[in-house]
Write a protein that holds these residues in place. Structure first.
Motif, mmCIF file in Angstrom:
data_model
loop_
_atom_site.group_PDB
_atom_site.id
_atom_site.type_symbol
_atom_site.label_atom_id
_atom_site.label_comp_id
_atom_site.label_asym_id
_atom_site.label_seq_id
_atom_site.Cartn_x
_atom_site.Cartn_y
_atom_site.Cartn_z
ATOM 1 N N GLY A 32 0.787 -1.223 0.000
ATOM 2 C CA GLY A 32 0.000 0.000 0.000
ATOM 3 C C GLY A 32 0.820 1.273 0.000
ATOM 4 N N SER A 33 2.130 1.162 -0.087
ATOM 5 C CA SER A 33 2.935 2.383 -0.118
ATOM 6 C C SER A 33 3.040 2.903 -1.552
ATOM 7 N N LEU A 34 3.228 4.205 -1.641
ATOM 8 C CA LEU A 34 3.269 4.868 -2.944
ATOM 9 C C LEU A 34 4.563 4.501 -3.679
ATOM 10 N N THR A 35 4.430 3.954 -4.888
ATOM 11 C CA THR A 35 5.644 3.641 -5.653
ATOM 12 C C THR A 35 6.020 4.770 -6.592
ATOM 13 N N GLY A 36 5.074 5.657 -6.865
ATOM 14 C CA GLY A 36 5.384 6.773 -7.750
ATOM 15 C C GLY A 36 4.190 7.162 -8.587
ATOM 16 N N PHE A 37 4.445 8.047 -9.542
ATOM 17 C CA PHE A 37 3.376 8.529 -10.397
ATOM 18 C C PHE A 37 3.732 8.250 -11.850
ATOM 19 N N ALA A 38 2.715 7.893 -12.643
ATOM 20 C CA ALA A 38 2.910 7.763 -14.080
ATOM 21 C C ALA A 38 2.185 8.912 -14.748
ATOM 22 N N LEU A 39 2.904 9.640 -15.605
ATOM 23 C CA LEU A 39 2.309 10.795 -16.272
ATOM 24 C C LEU A 39 2.464 10.673 -17.780
ATOM 25 N N PRO A 40 1.393 10.984 -18.522
ATOM 26 C CA PRO A 40 1.549 11.056 -19.965
ATOM 27 C C PRO A 40 2.159 12.395 -20.376
ATOM 28 N N ALA A 41 2.950 12.395 -21.426
ATOM 29 C CA ALA A 41 3.516 13.628 -21.956
ATOM 30 C C ALA A 41 3.511 13.539 -23.474
ATOM 31 N N VAL A 42 3.474 14.697 -24.121
ATOM 32 C CA VAL A 42 3.406 14.725 -25.584
ATOM 33 C C VAL A 42 4.526 15.601 -26.133
ATOM 34 N N GLY A 43 5.237 15.091 -27.139
ATOM 35 C CA GLY A 43 6.268 15.875 -27.803
ATOM 36 C C GLY A 43 6.043 15.891 -29.296
ATOM 37 N N GLN A 44 6.548 16.935 -29.951
ATOM 38 C CA GLN A 44 6.407 17.028 -31.408
ATOM 39 C C GLN A 44 7.598 16.328 -32.054
ATOM 40 N N GLY A 45 7.355 15.177 -32.640
ATOM 41 C CA GLY A 45 8.446 14.399 -33.229
ATOM 42 C C GLY A 45 8.664 14.737 -34.687
ATOM 43 N N TYR A 46 9.324 13.839 -35.376
ATOM 44 C CA TYR A 46 9.646 14.042 -36.787
ATOM 45 C C TYR A 46 8.402 13.862 -37.641
ATOM 46 N N ALA A 47 7.515 12.974 -37.223
ATOM 47 C CA ALA A 47 6.300 12.709 -37.995
ATOM 48 C C ALA A 47 5.107 12.694 -37.057
ATOM 49 N N GLY A 48 4.711 13.855 -36.581
ATOM 50 C CA GLY A 48 3.539 13.921 -35.710
ATOM 51 C C GLY A 48 3.911 13.802 -34.244
ATOM 52 N N ASN A 49 2.868 13.764 -33.416
ATOM 53 C CA ASN A 49 3.078 13.765 -31.974
ATOM 54 C C ASN A 49 3.619 12.427 -31.492
ATOM 55 N N ILE A 50 4.465 12.518 -30.479
ATOM 56 C CA ILE A 50 4.922 11.319 -29.780
ATOM 57 C C ILE A 50 4.282 11.363 -28.399
ATOM 58 N N ARG A 51 3.456 10.367 -28.075
ATOM 59 C CA ARG A 51 2.863 10.314 -26.740
ATOM 60 C C ARG A 51 3.643 9.319 -25.903
ATOM 61 N N VAL A 52 4.128 9.782 -24.782
ATOM 62 C CA VAL A 52 4.906 8.891 -23.920
ATOM 63 C C VAL A 52 4.289 8.858 -22.527
ATOM 64 N N LEU A 53 4.668 7.863 -21.766
ATOM 65 C CA LEU A 53 4.271 7.765 -20.370
ATOM 66 C C LEU A 53 5.566 7.607 -19.590
ATOM 67 N N TYR A 54 5.718 8.401 -18.524
ATOM 68 C CA TYR A 54 6.929 8.217 -17.733
ATOM 69 C C TYR A 54 6.567 8.074 -16.264
ATOM 70 N N GLY A 55 7.439 7.406 -15.552
ATOM 71 C CA GLY A 55 7.206 7.189 -14.131
ATOM 72 C C GLY A 55 8.080 8.113 -13.309
ATOM 73 N N TYR A 56 7.492 8.736 -12.276
ATOM 74 C CA TYR A 56 8.254 9.624 -11.400
ATOM 75 C C TYR A 56 8.185 9.076 -9.984
ATOM 76 N N ASP A 57 9.350 8.939 -9.367
ATOM 77 C CA ASP A 57 9.398 8.439 -7.999
ATOM 78 C C ASP A 57 9.754 9.593 -7.068
ATOM 79 N N PRO A 58 8.823 10.034 -6.200
ATOM 80 C CA PRO A 58 9.102 11.187 -5.339
ATOM 81 C C PRO A 58 10.176 10.891 -4.291
ATOM 82 N N GLU A 59 10.382 9.623 -3.944
ATOM 83 C CA GLU A 59 11.433 9.291 -2.970
ATOM 84 C C GLU A 59 12.818 9.567 -3.558
#
Lengths: 231, 215
Positions: free
Chosen positions: A97-124
């Motif tokens: 039950g402890s927090l392992t972190g957060f997953a956030l979607p992010a969008v970048g403009q790539g060579y051919a359209g948007n790149i949608r990524v998901l990254y994990g952030y660990d506050p510890e």
């Protein structure tokens, strides 16, 4: 193909026929597409939701359950439905039950359209601990190395995003450097031959972490697993 | 073009059977890539791995089959002046359907194909089959033609994809072939490698064809 120019003189008499044919084919095609779209929509939505779920587990090591939140302007509120408005944040919890972190979607403009990524952030660790490409149209063999290149993916195993003393901004934003020039833990080592794509990913993460990491860090104690157990 | 009985040469025996000829024509004698040199965009761009080449070949074959069927069945209904626009509309429809279908089958597969799928619309091979064959022949023959051309196209793409992946990445269908000491020819998976490989295959194909014609 040379027959293309062979239009008879009295073509005006045929306009009605041409119009009927084009409209008829257009309608038929529209119908086919709508049927396919409607038929595959629930399956695609399910597939995407499942892929996202899988992705959350990939970017947050040790996660057993997840919960979705949206930012309402002041704080993070739990959400269930797939709404479009607002940044979504997925909190991950370990089995205890402890927090392992957060997953956030992010969008970048790539060579051919948007790149949608998901990254994990660990506050510890105050670091990005995982990264996954949800959707990209990058050139296969070149730009799509952002999904496969082991050296590039190693960047996101522990990419430092420390907060400043006040805790309201990042001390050092994520920065893109050329391949092999990484010296600091907050730098992203690019890919030779996929500069635009790898820089797009780096920029997307840089922008997203700069905005959300301070907010998440301040609010990290309000995230609780949906079951009981409190630490 | 559609009078096989007048032709003479090595394939004469096969050409006596019109159905077999319609199908086999696309495989070898009129191979879309090695003989007609059509649809060069996907041939050069997406054959950097065998898997991509196979997926692209199959998706193209499916679109070609469906558009040939529709064009052939509507051939008396479409006025000559707007036929190209009609064909494009039909092809684009099936490309969109393929796109959705692949997304429904697997998100992973769609991810690895992504950009290729929409490019099928502008593959001149499909338009040329609609214009040169399906618009003048029965549905049955158009299906055979599309199958032959589709298989021939997939085969040609695989020929390029396998060579480029083996030399450029040291693997085949993602499986590593060589020990780590193998120095990959990076140029082979870059666009230039596509031209090199295509040139070598064209050379081979022409040599074989000339030898056959001589015997």
């Amino acid at each position: 193909m040379s027959e293309t120019l062979n239009i008879p003189k009295g073509a005006t008499g045929n306009s009605r026929k041409m119009l009927t044919a084009m409209v008829g084919i257009g309608l038929m095609c529209a119908l086919l597409i709508v049927l396919t779209y409607e038929g595959t929509k629930p399956i695609i939505a399910d597939n995407k939701a499942e892929a996202l779920e899988q992705a959350i587990f990939k970017v947050l090591p040790g996660t057993a359950t997840t919960a979705a939140y949206t930012w309402n302007g002041e704080t993070f509120v739990p959400t269930e439905e797939q709404t479009d408005g607002g940044q979504r944040v997925y909190a991950g919890f370990s089995e205890s039950g402890s927090l392992t972190g957060f997953a956030l979607p992010a969008v970048g403009q790539g060579y051919a359209g948007n790149i949608r990524v998901l990254y994990g952030y660990d506050p510890e660790q105050e670091a990005v601990v995982g990264f996954y490409v949800l959707e990209s149209k990058e050139t296969p063999g070149l730009g799509d190395k952002i999904e496969k290149d082991p050296a590039f993916l190693a960047n996101f195993e522990e990419l430092s995003v420390p907060l400043n003393a006040a805790g309201d901004a990042l001390k050092q934003e994520i920065r893109y450097v050329k391949s092999g020039e990484k010296q600091n833990p907050w730098e992203v080592d690019g890919i030779t031959g996929a500069t635009i794509s790898s820089q797009a990913v780096s920029d997307a993460l840089s922008e997203s972490t700069a905005e959300w990491v301070p907010k998440l860090h301040q609010a990290k104690n309000q995230f609780q697993p949906q079951t009981q157990s409190d630490e | 073009m559609n009078k096989p009985s007048e032709k003479k040469g090595f394939f004469a025996t096969l050409e006596e059977n019109p159905s077999a000829d319609t199908f086999l024509r696309g495989l070898w004698k009129d191979n879309p890539v090695f003989v007609q040199v059509l649809g060069m965009c996907p041939v050069l761009a997406v054959t950097n791995t065998a898997e991509n080449a196979l997926a692209m070949g199959l998706a193209t074959a499916f679109v070609m089959l469906m558009s040939n069927v529709l064009v052939s069945s509507l051939r008396r209904f479409i006025p000559k002046q707007v036929r190209i626009a009609s064909y494009i509309l039909i092809i684009a429809t099936f490309v969109t359907i393929t796109d959705y279908a692949i997304m429904a089958i697997s998100v992973e597969l769609h991810k690895s194909l992504g950009a290729f799928i929409s490019l099928i619309v502008v593959n001149c091979l499909i338009l040329s089959r609609a214009e040169a064959f399906a618009s003048k022949n029965t549905i049955g023959r158009s299906v055979l033609d599309a199958l032959g051309m589709g298989v021939g196209f997939t085969f040609a793409l695989l020929c390029l994809g396998v060579v480029r992946e083996v030399l450029g990445n040291g693997s085949i269908f993602g499986l590593a072939l060589f020990p780590d000491t193998f120095q990959e020819w990076i140029v082979m998976i870059l666009p230039a490698g596509g031209f090199f490989t295509l040139a070598i295959w064209l050379l081979l194909f022409n040599i074989i064809n000339q030898k056959r014609a001589a015997t």
